[in-house]
Design a protein around this motif. Structure first.
Motif, PDB file in Angstrom:
ATOM      1  N   ARG A  79       0.830  -1.205   0.000  1.00  9.37           N
ATOM      2  CA  ARG A  79       0.000   0.000   0.000  1.00  9.37           C
ATOM      3  C   ARG A  79       0.860   1.248   0.000  1.00  9.37           C
ATOM      4  NH1 ARG A  79      -2.440  -0.538   4.614  1.00  9.37           N
ATOM      5  NH2 ARG A  79      -4.100  -1.923   3.895  1.00  9.37           N
TER       6      ARG A  79
ATOM      7  N   SER B 272      -3.626   8.606  -3.114  1.00  9.22           N
ATOM      8  CA  SER B 272      -2.985   8.244  -1.856  1.00  9.22           C
ATOM      9  C   SER B 272      -1.759   9.131  -1.636  1.00  9.22           C
ATOM     10  CB  SER B 272      -2.589   6.765  -1.874  1.00  9.22           C
ATOM     11  OG  SER B 272      -3.691   5.960  -2.167  1.00  9.22           O
TER      12      SER B 272
ATOM     13  N   ASP C 295      -6.212   2.551  -7.320  1.00  8.06           N
ATOM     14  CA  ASP C 295      -6.573   2.708  -5.906  1.00  8.06           C
ATOM     15  C   ASP C 295      -8.010   2.244  -5.743  1.00  8.06           C
ATOM     16  OD1 ASP C 295      -7.616   4.077  -3.391  1.00  8.06           O
ATOM     17  OD2 ASP C 295      -5.488   4.597  -3.308  1.00  8.06           O
TER      18      ASP C 295
ATOM     19  N   GLN D  62     -10.062   1.846  -3.420  1.00  9.88           N
ATOM     20  CA  GLN D  62     -10.963   2.576  -2.525  1.00  9.88           C
ATOM     21  C   GLN D  62     -11.613   3.766  -3.219  1.00  9.88           C
ATOM     22  OE1 GLN D  62      -8.711   3.610   0.961  1.00  9.88           O
ATOM     23  NE2 GLN D  62      -8.773   1.535   1.797  1.00  9.88           N
ATOM     24  N   HIS D  63     -11.000   4.247  -4.285  1.00  9.41           N
ATOM     25  CA  HIS D  63     -11.556   5.386  -5.023  1.00  9.41           C
ATOM     26  C   HIS D  63     -11.826   5.025  -6.482  1.00  9.41           C
ATOM     27  CE1 HIS D  63      -9.395   7.116  -1.582  1.00  9.41           C
ATOM     28  NE2 HIS D  63     -10.294   8.090  -1.624  1.00  9.41           N
TER      29      HIS D  63
ATOM     30  N   ARG E 119      -2.999   5.791  -8.242  1.00 10.45           N
ATOM     31  CA  ARG E 119      -2.591   5.411  -6.894  1.00 10.45           C
ATOM     32  C   ARG E 119      -1.831   6.545  -6.224  1.00 10.45           C
ATOM     33  NH1 ARG E 119      -2.617   0.685  -4.463  1.00 10.45           N
ATOM     34  NH2 ARG E 119      -1.201   0.251  -2.738  1.00 10.45           N
TER      35      ARG E 119
ATOM     36  N   VAL F  85       1.478   6.920  -0.056  1.00 16.68           N
ATOM     37  CA  VAL F  85       2.470   6.312  -0.936  1.00 16.68           C
ATOM     38  C   VAL F  85       3.785   7.064  -0.775  1.00 16.68           C
ATOM     39  CG1 VAL F  85       3.140   5.887  -3.337  1.00 16.68           C
ATOM     40  CG2 VAL F  85       0.784   5.480  -2.598  1.00 16.68           C
TER      41      VAL F  85
ATOM     42  N   ALA G 186       3.652   2.622  -5.273  1.00 11.89           N
ATOM     43  CA  ALA G 186       2.939   2.542  -6.552  1.00 11.89           C
ATOM     44  C   ALA G 186       3.910   1.988  -7.574  1.00 11.89           C
ATOM     45  CB  ALA G 186       2.437   3.921  -6.968  1.00 11.89           C
TER      46      ALA G 186
END
Length: 712
Positions: A502, A621, A526, A528-529, A617, A625, A505
């Motif tokens: 996580r 994030s 990503d 989650q999004h 990503r 990241v 990237a």
């Protein structure tokens, strides 16, 4: 059935060495060399193999119990299953009921012989009963179908999630293992419209149903013929023939034990290769552009004539070989036995002419019942053997979720302070060497370097020098064969994999595109999004994909590779589109087959989609990241697009640590804090751009060669 038998043999323990002449018999079958295991004497005893299989079934029963508990957790499954079994088993009794009423015809015949009249009431009763049995059978068949469809669908849905989970959780070296691939294959049903659990339910239910059918039919027939002249004898002869046929039935070749077959015949091997050349669309451009089809045809004809009758697959060769077996006494006896009931009937008719009508009716009844009994008996034994395979398949179905990943998860949470990722990550290799599974050559050999937080490292070198391997080891797709990798001065192997991945990237050189929409391909950077359209569009802009995606008819909803094919018949001439997509009027149209849709995206466009996924990503994030890994991200881009990408990467980097690999020297090398020049799996030179130019080594030489390409 062949697939099930291959699975059964694959479960056997031990070794099989074709060169061991003492335990393995060699036979030449056509162009094939067949090697068969010579089992111990005990294994040749009657029933030994069956006993071994049923012992294995007993050991696998806990998995069946687990399956039953899982079925109970599916909504309304037990209710549907109870209805299905009730219908199935009720239907199995109908042939016996029909047989009973058919037997009443004997009474009609006997009454006619004794009283010279027909018992009309009994005859109508039999006719009505037979009609009712047929109608009831049709109703039960309909009910069984109506119950089986939702039951199969729910069980299949439940276990599709089970298998998806088993496959999705595997790491790279585990998934790439051929043994694991075979194990996964064996956890899938032979029929894609079903599931292993449903097959098990159907098989068990059918086995019980056939048993009920046999017992009920024999009981009814015994009762009906009890008072008939020579009825029991005729029945015994008819059923004896059936039993004899089953006992002397030639067993399938695949059940003969452990065996292997290969061919080294150069003509046959080339013949099969030529078939693939002309049958695989991937070679069609070369065949047409090179004008080589006539040469291929001549080569194929030559090999076909040389091989003659031997040019067949292994199973064709086995069939031809077995057809040449000599005529046996058993085969002759098997031909005589069916005639014995008619001989007895004839002798009875000569001795008691008055009983001929009743004897004819009895013989007809026995003949019909024997045919039904024969089919049911053979089906019973076939289903019994298949049930053992199904039980083993249930075990394999549950075993796949226990496959251990080769890359072991660590226990240490990472990072201790989430905000520290914004300042980058420290990466260090200490004498790292690595070989890919199944290979003897080193992909990396004694590699050491240290990269501080927020620094940019560019790894350069020729293809195959080990650049991509370094990134794969940092992402822990594999573990090093030797040496140690440190992340923020902690051994990478002790960190939790989920946390570690996580925090980075990654874009690999051998990037992939998922058989999903372009939007989904980018959004998965990503998860989650993944539904945030604004973030997806921003990532596409940074990755250089927004402009050409917007020009596509379906935009971000366009599928790079449509996972569901269309079915269509032979369409009217002139039809060019169907469902808004181009129609292929080639070979698939003639077959009434399937059409597929290709977006026609170039390699550079596909790479921009993959880049956009990595940007997704990074931008979403921002604080989560700390390490960016790019493996040949500009390999398929033109110089202008490459320049724009480098500028965006520099803006994206911020304070993050970035490792960038390339075989081309670009603007990033000028700004790199550390350049690693690799060759033959080792780091040959390292330093900054200015340091390596002053060193005048291999890096400086390649830099000069690439720079000259842009000088007048």
């Amino acid at each position: 059935m062949h697939k099930r038998r291959r699975q059964r043999l694959s479960d056997r323990k031990g070794t099989f060495d074709p060169a061991d002449a003492e335990h393995v018999k060699h036979t030449r079958v056509g162009v094939w060399d067949l090697y068969e295991e010579v089992g111990p004497v005990a294994a040749k005893l009657p029933g030994a193999s069956s006993y071994e299989r049923w012992v294995q079934v007993k050991n696998d029963l806990p998995y069946v119990w687990r399956m039953l508990k899982d079925l109970g957790s599916i909504g309304d499954c037990w209710l549907l299953l109870a209805g299905y079994l009730a219908v199935e088993w009720t239907a199995s009794l109908l042939p016996a009921v029909a047989l009973w009423y058919t037997g009443q015809l004997l009474e009609v015949v006997q009454f006619a012989m004794d009283h010279r009249a027909v018992d009309l009431g009994l005859l109508l009763k039999v006719a009505a009963a037979k009609l009712a049995c047929s109608i009831f059978q049709r109703i039960l068949d309909h009910a069984k179908q109506r119950l089986s469809i939702p039951l199969n669908a729910r069980i299949k849905r439940h276990y599709s999630v089970h298998v998806f989970n088993a496959m999705a959780r595997l790491d790279v070296p585990t998934f790439d293992d051929d043994a694991v691939q075979r194990q996964l294959e064996h956890s899938l049903p032979a029929n894609s419209r079903s599931s292993i659990a449903w097959d098990m339910v159907v098989r068990t239910s059918k086995l019980i149903s056939i048993s009920l059918q046999l017992v009920s039919q024999v009981s009814v027939l015994t009762h009906v013929l009890r008072g008939q002249h020579d009825g029991p004898l005729l029945a015994a002869l008819s059923f004896g023939h059936t039993i004899f046929r089953w006992a002397t039935k030639r067993r399938p070749f695949m059940d003969l034990g452990v065996w292997a077959a290969t061919t080294s015949d150069p003509d046959y091997i080339k013949l099969e290769g030529l078939k693939r050349v002309v049958g695989d669309g991937a070679h069609r451009k070369e065949i047409v552009a090179g004008g080589i089809w006539q040469f291929l045809l001549a080569e194929y004809q030559q090999r076909a004539y040389i091989l003659g009758d031997k040019a067949g697959s292994f199973f064709e060769a086995v069939t031809a070989s077995r057809s040449q077996e000599s005529l046996t006494v058993v085969a002759l006896v098997q031909e005589i036995l069916p005639e014995l009931p008619y001989i007895v009937f004839t002798l009875r008719a000569v001795q008691y002419p008055a009983s001929i009508p009743a004897s004819i009716a009895s013989l007809n009844l026995i003949t019909q019942t024997t045919g039904s009994f024969t089919r049911a008996l053979f089906s019973l034994f076939d289903e019994s053997g298949s049930l053992a395979d199904d039980v083993a398949s249930v075990r394999r179905l549950y075993d796949v979720v226990t496959i251990k990943n080769r890359v072991r998860d660590g226990a240490q949470p990472y990072p201790q302070n989430q905000q520290s990722l914004a300042q980058g990550i420290t990466v260090e290799f200490r004498n790292v060497s690595f070989r890919y599974p199944g290979t003897d050559s080193w992909a990396l050999k004694d590699v050491s370097f240290r990269l501080l937080p927020g620094q940019l490292c560019v790894i350069v070198g020729v293809n195959g020098s080990g650049k991509s391997t370094i990134l794969k080891l940092i992402a822990r797709l594999y573990d090093p064969t030797e040496g140690q990798i440190l992340i923020d001065d902690q051994d990478i192997s002790i960190l939790r994999l989920e946390d570690l991945r996580r925090a980075m990237a990654v874009l690999f050189q051998d990037f992939t595109h998922f058989p999903l929409s372009i939007g989904d391909n980018i959004g998965l950077g990503d998860p989650q999004h993944a539904a945030d359209e604004d973030k997806i569009r921003e990532a596409a802009r940074l990755g250089g994909a927004e402009e050409f995606v917007d020009r596509l008819p379906d935009g971000f909803d366009t599928y790079v590779e449509r996972p569901v094919k269309d079915f269509y018949s032979a369409l009217p001439e002139g039809t060019s589109t169907l469902f808004g997509r181009p129609v292929d009027h080639g070979r698939l149209r003639r077959m009434g087959g399937m059409s597929s849709r290709s977006t026609g995206l170039s390699g550079g466009q596909m790479q921009r989609i993959a880049l956009s996924r990595t940007f997704m990503r990074s931008i979403v994030s921002e604080s989560g990241v700390g390490l960016l890994l790019f493996d040949e991200p500009s390999a398929s881009l033109d110089p202008s697009a490459e320049h724009d990408l480098f500028e965006r990467l520099r803006d994206l980097k911020g304070n993050k640590t970035m490792i960038f690999s390339s075989h081309r020297f670009g603007n990033l090398t000028r700004h790199a804090n550390l350049i690693l020049y690799m060759d033959n799996s080792r780091i040959i030179e390292e330093g900054t751009h200015e340091q390596l130019l002053k060193h005048a080594g291999e890096y400086a030489r390649i830099w000069g060669l690439q720079a000259q390409a842009f000088l007048p």
